[in-house]
Design an enzyme around this catalytic site. Sequence first.
Site, PDB file in Angstrom:
ATOM      1  N   GLY A 166       6.276  37.587 -24.041  1.00  0.00           N
ATOM      2  CA  GLY A 166       6.341  37.561 -22.514  1.00  0.00           C
ATOM      3  C   GLY A 166       7.089  36.346 -22.126  1.00  0.00           C
ATOM      4  CB  CYS A 224      29.217  58.534 -11.231  1.00  0.00           C
ATOM      5  SG  CYS A 224      29.705  59.663  -9.630  1.00  0.00           S
ATOM      6  CE1 TYR A 281      11.969  46.335 -16.137  1.00  0.00           C
ATOM      7  CE2 TYR A 281      13.995  45.194 -17.332  1.00  0.00           C
ATOM      8  CZ  TYR A 281      13.047  46.004 -17.103  1.00  0.00           C
ATOM      9  OH  TYR A 281      12.467  46.683 -18.376  1.00  0.00           O
ATOM     10  CD  GLU A 321       3.152  41.098 -30.609  1.00  0.00           C
ATOM     11  OE1 GLU A 321       2.470  41.630 -31.288  1.00  0.00           O
ATOM     12  OE2 GLU A 321       3.181  41.460 -29.478  1.00  0.00           O
ATOM     13  N   PRO A 322       7.235  36.509 -29.183  1.00  0.00           N
ATOM     14  CG  PRO A 322       8.561  34.445 -30.025  1.00  0.00           C
ATOM     15  CD  PRO A 322       7.141  35.608 -30.301  1.00  0.00           C
ATOM     16  N   GLY A 323      10.182  37.780 -27.689  1.00  0.00           N
ATOM     17  CA  GLY A 323      11.532  38.644 -28.036  1.00  0.00           C
ATOM     18  C   GLY A 323      12.598  38.051 -27.195  1.00  0.00           C
ATOM     19  NE  ARG A 374      16.248  42.375 -18.632  1.00  0.00           N
ATOM     20  CZ  ARG A 374      15.992  41.755 -17.923  1.00  0.00           C
ATOM     21  NH1 ARG A 374      16.987  41.118 -17.310  1.00  0.00           N
ATOM     22  NH2 ARG A 374      14.670  41.194 -17.543  1.00  0.00           N
TER      23      ARG A 374
HETATM   24  C1  LIG Z   1       3.353  44.265 -27.222  1.00  0.00           C
HETATM   25  C2  LIG Z   1       4.615  43.390 -26.901  1.00  0.00           C
HETATM   26  N1  LIG Z   1       4.721  42.380 -27.568  1.00  0.00           N
HETATM   27  C3  LIG Z   1       6.065  41.612 -27.333  1.00  0.00           C
HETATM   28  C4  LIG Z   1       6.774  41.950 -26.351  1.00  0.00           C
HETATM   29  C5  LIG Z   1       8.068  41.027 -26.082  1.00  0.00           C
HETATM   30  O1  LIG Z   1       8.185  40.461 -24.931  1.00  0.00           O
HETATM   31  P1  LIG Z   1       9.261  39.417 -24.460  1.00  0.00           P
HETATM   32  O2  LIG Z   1      10.413  39.920 -24.944  1.00  0.00           O
HETATM   33  O3  LIG Z   1       9.105  39.391 -22.901  1.00  0.00           O
HETATM   34  O4  LIG Z   1       8.785  38.047 -25.298  1.00  0.00           O
HETATM   35  C6  LIG Z   1       6.633  43.072 -25.561  1.00  0.00           C
HETATM   36  C7  LIG Z   1       7.716  43.432 -24.241  1.00  0.00           C
HETATM   37  O5  LIG Z   1       7.224  43.130 -23.221  1.00  0.00           O
HETATM   38  C8  LIG Z   1       5.561  43.787 -25.630  1.00  0.00           C
HETATM   39  O6  LIG Z   1       5.011  44.863 -25.114  1.00  0.00           O
HETATM   40  N1  LIG Z   2      12.761  45.557 -21.064  1.00  0.00           N
HETATM   41  C1  LIG Z   2      12.009  44.635 -20.278  1.00  0.00           C
HETATM   42  C2  LIG Z   2      10.802  44.031 -20.706  1.00  0.00           C
HETATM   43  C3  LIG Z   2       9.689  44.889 -21.254  1.00  0.00           C
HETATM   44  C4  LIG Z   2       9.895  44.819 -22.684  1.00  0.00           C
HETATM   45  C5  LIG Z   2       8.825  45.444 -23.548  1.00  0.00           C
HETATM   46  N2  LIG Z   2       7.360  45.544 -23.007  1.00  0.00           N
HETATM   47  C6  LIG Z   2      13.044  43.746 -19.758  1.00  0.00           C
HETATM   48  O1  LIG Z   2      14.232  43.823 -19.833  1.00  0.00           O
HETATM   49  O2  LIG Z   2      12.613  42.704 -18.925  1.00  0.00           O
END
Ligand SMILES: Cc1ncc(COP(=O)(O)O)c(C=O)c1O
Ligand SMILES: N[C@@H](CCCC[NH3+])C(=O)O
Length: 463
Positions: free
Chosen positions: A278, A391, A364, A320-322, A360
């Site tokens: 997050g 469209c 959002y 868990e950074p994504g 996005r």
């Molecule tokens: C359980 C969990 N872990 C990790 C993430 C990765 O979040 P972010 O990409 O915002 O770090 C998410 C997505 O929000 C999630 O639902």
């Molecule tokens: N998909 C979202 C965040 C939620 C991802 C995982 N719970 C975004 O683009 O910001």
Amino acid sequence: MSRYAHPAGQRHADVLPEDNPPSPPADLDQLDPRVWPHTAARVGGEITVGGIGVTALAEEYGTPLFVLDEDDFRARARDYRNAFADAGADVYYAGKALLTKAVARWVMEEGLKLDVCSGGELAVALAAGVPAERIGMHGNNKSEAELARAVEVGVGRIVIDSFDEIERLDRLAARQGKVPEVLIRVTTGVEAHTHEFVATAHDDQKFGLSLNTGAAADAVRRVLESAHLSLVGLHSHIGSQIFDMAGFEMAARRLTEFLTLVHTEHGVLLPELDLGGGLGIAYVPGDTPLEPKAIAEALLDIVQHECKAHDLPVPRIAVEPGRAIAGPCGITVYEVGTIKDVEGIRSYVSVDGGMSDNIRTSLYGSEYTCSLASRTGDGDPVLSRLVGKHCESGDIVVRDLYLPSDLRTGDLVAVAATGAYCHSMASNYNHLPRPAVVAVRGGESRTLVRRETEEDLLRLDVG
Ligand SMILES: Cc1ncc(COP(=O)(O)O)c(C=O)c1O
Ligand SMILES: N[C@@H](CCCC[NH3+])C(=O)O
């Protein structure tokens, strides 16, 4: 945060007045290093990434095109790993942000673990050679087949999200004669300051087991009673695109209190605490994300402080950074098509992709930074809206931006910070084939995911 201020569906002019557009930037051509990939530069006017110009990339791979700065991805992954390594904490890269086989290998090579949240993501991870014990598996509705596969291959941590899942997993594990190590996903009641659709720790939503209602305590009891599940800890994810540590602090406090309760009631000291992902990134120059080191120090400090207060041993932490790893290292290159000037209002600049490669903005209300990429402009800044070819009038890629008045059809523009949740959330709306993903590094490029073709789409339509 302005980009998340308006829930989707409330943007119609009858409902809300248009926001005041931002002022034009002092320099239209400047690439703010907080927003653009590490290796992004202007060379002879053109944007280059990984030492390659966008024009050459567009000629070789076509547009729209996702371009990933591999060195940048690796550096951000390393920074996270190093920031947490001293405390023996685990960093799981959240594959939902962006997952290809190459990305999974980069993650492994940089010493991280991998979080997957579906059978498809698990399949990509395994196909990339990720050892199953380095995988954590999420999902609020994992199917029997997904859970059976996770148990069969020996996924390192399965994060239990519901009572149904306890029963399912117990049965599947018993059938296979295995005892998977599990965490319980707890919703702590923390209201993350982010868009409603990406806040995940309040009670009134689909994820996890609530602390407030007692569901989490009940889940702990049920899992401890199972002979086929080994409970090793708790999990919490409070939301996405978060810039301050206050929510994490509150979640960590509530989780530590809960760990104490579990210890008192069951005599069990759960050894792991996963605080989820997050962490926010800069989409526009005003965004000020925290550095991994500062995040690690703050999180570890909070947990240590809370454990001390409750006289508990400090559990092993995981995060868990994504987005924070994948987001800033990707850009999307588009070709400009039609340009429509609405006199006195703005210019609508249409590109050859849109909400199918970046949902996005419409989902959002996200903000993005975009720049003319194949050259620098000569004209004055014109208030513009970068829109797609779908469209749908809400098919907006960048809501408010300035582009030079000499912008013309055939120019390339690049949108920054699209590495996360753009390719992974892409669709085939209006039967648009999804763009390719290419990696660039040291003046070389290679395809990670090839561009879809109309033949690909037709092959699936077997009627
Ligand atoms: C359980 C969990 N872990 C990790 C993430 C990765 O979040 P972010 O990409 O915002 O770090 C998410 C997505 O929000 C999630 O639902
Ligand atoms: N998909 C979202 C965040 C939620 C991802 C995982 N719970 C975004 O683009 O910001």
